[in-house]
Scaffold this motif. Structure first.
Motif, PDB file in Angstrom:
ATOM      1  N   ARG A 169     -26.011  10.102 -36.410  1.00  0.00           N
ATOM      2  CA  ARG A 169     -26.320  11.138 -37.397  1.00  0.00           C
ATOM      3  C   ARG A 169     -25.481  12.394 -37.189  1.00  0.00           C
ATOM      4  N   ASP A 227     -22.276  11.852 -38.997  1.00  0.00           N
ATOM      5  CA  ASP A 227     -22.348  11.216 -40.314  1.00  0.00           C
ATOM      6  C   ASP A 227     -22.373  12.288 -41.396  1.00  0.00           C
ATOM      7  N   GLU A 267     -21.762  12.098 -44.580  1.00  0.00           N
ATOM      8  CA  GLU A 267     -22.416  11.676 -45.823  1.00  0.00           C
ATOM      9  C   GLU A 267     -23.926  11.826 -45.717  1.00  0.00           C
ATOM     10  N   TRP A 268     -24.477  11.415 -44.580  1.00  0.00           N
ATOM     11  CA  TRP A 268     -25.926  11.564 -44.390  1.00  0.00           C
ATOM     12  C   TRP A 268     -26.321  13.037 -44.394  1.00  0.00           C
ATOM     13  N   ALA A 324     -24.854  15.477 -45.906  1.00  0.00           N
ATOM     14  CA  ALA A 324     -24.750  16.027 -47.250  1.00  0.00           C
ATOM     15  C   ALA A 324     -25.917  15.594 -48.129  1.00  0.00           C
ATOM     16  N   ARG A 325     -26.493  14.429 -47.863  1.00  0.00           N
ATOM     17  CA  ARG A 325     -27.591  13.920 -48.695  1.00  0.00           C
ATOM     18  C   ARG A 325     -28.922  14.572 -48.378  1.00  0.00           C
ATOM     19  N   HIS A 326     -29.034  15.234 -47.248  1.00  0.00           N
ATOM     20  CA  HIS A 326     -30.323  15.741 -46.809  1.00  0.00           C
ATOM     21  C   HIS A 326     -30.358  17.265 -46.850  1.00  0.00           C
ATOM     22  N   SER A 327     -31.533  17.780 -47.128  1.00  0.00           N
ATOM     23  CA  SER A 327     -31.720  19.228 -47.154  1.00  0.00           C
ATOM     24  C   SER A 327     -31.647  19.784 -45.739  1.00  0.00           C
ATOM     25  N   ARG A 334     -32.603  17.965 -42.176  1.00  0.00           N
ATOM     26  CA  ARG A 334     -31.754  17.881 -40.991  1.00  0.00           C
ATOM     27  C   ARG A 334     -32.427  18.530 -39.784  1.00  0.00           C
ATOM     28  N   GLY A 384     -35.129  15.127 -50.005  1.00  0.00           N
ATOM     29  CA  GLY A 384     -34.272  14.588 -48.959  1.00  0.00           C
ATOM     30  C   GLY A 384     -34.838  14.656 -47.562  1.00  0.00           C
ATOM     31  N   PRO A 423     -35.762  13.405 -44.098  1.00  0.00           N
ATOM     32  CA  PRO A 423     -35.009  12.323 -43.462  1.00  0.00           C
ATOM     33  C   PRO A 423     -35.874  11.132 -43.099  1.00  0.00           C
ATOM     34  N   GLU A 471     -33.510   4.575 -41.293  1.00  0.00           N
ATOM     35  CA  GLU A 471     -33.717   3.783 -42.499  1.00  0.00           C
ATOM     36  C   GLU A 471     -33.359   2.327 -42.200  1.00  0.00           C
TER      37      GLU A 471
END
Length: 282
Positions: free
Chosen positions: A20, A23, A25-26, A28-31, A35, A242, A244, A248
């Motif tokens: 993580r 990462d 991309e991860w 950027a996808r999460h608030s 994080r 978002g 986490p 996943e």
């Protein structure tokens, strides 16, 4: 066999966790709140990463202050990269700095332990106000509109350079003051545009407004406000997109499968090499 099982467990559960950090991309996808939840979980389960002093200092509360203080006696140098700069995080949480802009270790250790014994039963927002007061910066609890000029001066303050002789009247301001002044302003419904238009702005206040604007643009200081202290309630932590899911299933199985194949290939290559070095009889 046991070693192989431990290795598979490590690559299946630990490596995805550690990935993580790198990462993008991860991330950027999460608030920011998402994080932050992941960072806390990772530290408690595995380790304190070097850059963790940033989010822990910005968003950590009394529980993180206690967690760090309990570990201080076992640290050789809290200012080194090896320690992860835990006292930097502690200063941001408490708004207390035993060494001004930059302290020394282990001279600071008894000062931190004494401070903790005297203040451990106070709230974090009281720590913030008391920390300012100890350096002559007096504000209300909670911060009010009349405190805005004082807090802006803290934000705009520039410490004298290390290579420049200090002049009479120069003030060394602890580094944690800027972030805590920012969130005192933010949490007291400060509107920088309205203030700039309506108030009489001196050079000190203009410098503070500019610094506030710079910090306001940074995602981690504003987006989901996990570092809010004054006036915060549970509503600030509901409905944040978002959150986490740290491991996943798709991510975990992908990493696990790739890592398992790598382990099998490694064992196969090692066995081939071993047979060459130590030929079997017959």
């Amino acid at each position: 066999m046991l070693a192989g099982g431990v290795g598979l467990l490590a690559v299946f559960w630990v490596l995805p966790y550690l990935a993580r950090v790198a990462d993008g991309e991860w991330m950027a996808r999460h608030s920011e709140l998402g994080r932050w939840e992941y960072t806390q979980d990772r530290i408690h389960r595995f380790y304190w990463y070097h850059d963790d002093f940033g989010p822990v200092g910005k968003y950590g509360g009394k529980d993180w202050a206690e967690w760090i203080v309990q570990r201080l006696p076992g640290e050789e140098d809290q200012w080194s990269c090896a320690s992860g700069h835990k006292t930097s995080a502690l200063e941001s949480i408490t708004n207390y700095s035993p060494g001004g802009e930059r302290g020394k270790w282990p001279q600071d250790l008894p000062l931190w332990l004494a401070w903790w014994e005297q203040n451990r039963n106070k709230t974090q927002d009281q720590w913030i106000v008391d920390g300012f007061a100890a350096e002559g910066v007096v504000i209300h609890h909670p911060p009010a509109e009349e405190d805005w000029p004082t807090l802006l001066k803290v934000l705009g303050h520039v410490n004298p350079k290390d290579d420049k002789p200090a002049q009479e009247g120069d003030r060394i301001q602890p580094g944690c003051f800027k972030y805590n002044a920012f969130r005192c302003l933010r949490d007291s419904e400060f509107n920088p545009v309205q203030y700039a238009l309506e108030a009489e702005n001196t050079p000190e206040l203009k410098a503070g407004l500019l610094q506030y604007h710079r910090m306001e643009q940074r995602r981690e200081f504003w987006e989901s406000e996990p570092g809010r202290l004054f006036g915060a309630d549970d509503s600030y932590y509901r409905g944040v997109a978002g959150r986490p899911r740290v491991l996943e299933p798709a991510f975990r199985w992908g990493w696990g499968s790739a890592s398992a194949l790598a382990c099998v290939a490694g064992v196969w290559l090692w066995r081939r090499k071993s047979r060459r070095v130590f030929p079997l009889p017959g």
